[in-house]
Write a protein that holds these residues in place. Structure first.
Motif, PDB file in Angstrom:
ATOM      1  N   HIS A   1       8.917 -37.190 -76.059  1.00  0.00           N
ATOM      2  CA  HIS A   1       9.911 -38.445 -76.474  1.00  0.00           C
ATOM      3  C   HIS A   1       9.058 -39.418 -77.320  1.00  0.00           C
ATOM      4  CE1 HIS A   1      12.535 -37.462 -72.637  1.00  0.00           C
ATOM      5  NE2 HIS A   1      13.290 -37.614 -73.801  1.00  0.00           N
ATOM      6  N   ALA A   2       7.977 -39.617 -77.091  1.00  0.00           N
ATOM      7  CA  ALA A   2       7.201 -40.450 -77.938  1.00  0.00           C
ATOM      8  C   ALA A   2       6.934 -40.141 -79.148  1.00  0.00           C
ATOM      9  CB  ALA A   2       5.728 -40.937 -77.055  1.00  0.00           C
ATOM     10  N   ALA A   3       6.830 -38.889 -79.500  1.00  0.00           N
ATOM     11  CA  ALA A   3       6.694 -38.139 -80.612  1.00  0.00           C
ATOM     12  C   ALA A   3       8.221 -37.853 -81.298  1.00  0.00           C
ATOM     13  CB  ALA A   3       6.045 -36.664 -80.566  1.00  0.00           C
ATOM     14  N   GLY A   4       9.273 -38.456 -80.689  1.00  0.00           N
ATOM     15  CA  GLY A   4      10.511 -38.268 -81.624  1.00  0.00           C
ATOM     16  C   GLY A   4      11.342 -37.048 -81.175  1.00  0.00           C
ATOM     17  N   LEU A   5      10.926 -36.355 -80.213  1.00  0.00           N
ATOM     18  CA  LEU A   5      11.672 -35.262 -79.878  1.00  0.00           C
ATOM     19  C   LEU A   5      13.118 -35.708 -78.914  1.00  0.00           C
ATOM     20  CD1 LEU A   5       9.218 -32.712 -78.958  1.00  0.00           C
ATOM     21  CD2 LEU A   5      11.088 -32.335 -80.688  1.00  0.00           C
ATOM     22  N   THR A   6      14.318 -35.282 -79.206  1.00  0.00           N
ATOM     23  CA  THR A   6      15.295 -35.632 -78.566  1.00  0.00           C
ATOM     24  C   THR A   6      15.429 -35.018 -77.416  1.00  0.00           C
ATOM     25  OG1 THR A   6      16.838 -33.894 -79.402  1.00  0.00           O
ATOM     26  CG2 THR A   6      16.566 -36.285 -80.677  1.00  0.00           C
ATOM     27  N   ASP A   7      16.308 -35.621 -76.259  1.00  0.00           N
ATOM     28  CA  ASP A   7      16.583 -34.760 -74.831  1.00  0.00           C
ATOM     29  C   ASP A   7      17.022 -33.638 -75.425  1.00  0.00           C
ATOM     30  OD1 ASP A   7      15.827 -36.896 -73.229  1.00  0.00           O
ATOM     31  OD2 ASP A   7      17.550 -37.828 -73.544  1.00  0.00           O
TER      32      ASP A   7
END
Length: 179
Positions: free
Chosen positions: A83-89
């Motif tokens: 999440h912190a690296a920008g991946l979405t759910d």
């Protein structure tokens, strides 16, 4: 419950704190093997500081390995990092096979990484076509580094699963579903 006692934080200098100031259980577990802990910690640290892969692509690889190795601890830790690296759910769900990887919005390069990691973890080999695709994308140095990341987290998952390490990260509860 973890099958091996975790190392005492007061007696272990190399334990790096997590975001809440306490050493992670994985570090306290591995510190039980002081003859190899330092080298392992150095290698893991290099994986996270190497500029070869972005944090996002690194987490794509690690989450996929964690899922394919059915490692609840690894997944709980790295869902947070992802999440912190920008991946979405939706992307995280796809990496964990609970969503559709084809509609998750991964780039073509990320799809190559996902396919290579999946094939390697499932068959313990890469077909010539898969190797060629990865090599064309990454070249010698980055492909070797990718394989080292996979081997590090594949092996770590074996250790964590063997000792049933207690999860200490705030992740989504789905990681325990496979147990």
């Amino acid at each position: 419950m973890t099958r091996i006692p975790l190392a005492d934080i007061e007696q272990t200098e190399r334990l790096r704190p997590s975001t809440d100031g306490r050493p992670l259980n994985v570090l306290r577990l591995l510190a039980n093997a002081p003859n190899v802990f330092g080298g392992w910690a150095d290698m893991a640290g290099e994986i996270f500081t190497s500029p070869t892969f972005t944090p996002r692509s690194r987490e794509v690889v690690i989450l996929r390995v964690g899922h394919l190795q059915n490692s609840p601890y690894e997944l709980a830790q790295h869902v947070v990092f992802a999440h912190a690296a920008g991946l979405t759910d939706q992307q995280i769900d796809a990496l964990l096979d609970t969503g559709d990887i084809d509609v998750a919005g991964f780039s073509a390069d990320e799809r190559t990484l996902i396919d290579v990691v999946t094939e390697l973890c499932e068959t313990r080999r890469l077909r010539d076509e898969s190797f060629a695709a990865a090599h064309a994308l990454l070249g010698d140095e980055a492909l070797t580094e990718l394989l080292m990341i996979v081997s590090c987290y594949y092996g770590l998952a074996l250790v964590l699963n063997a000792v049933d390490l207690e999860i200490d990260a705030p992740g989504r509860p789905r990681t325990g579903e496979a147990r």
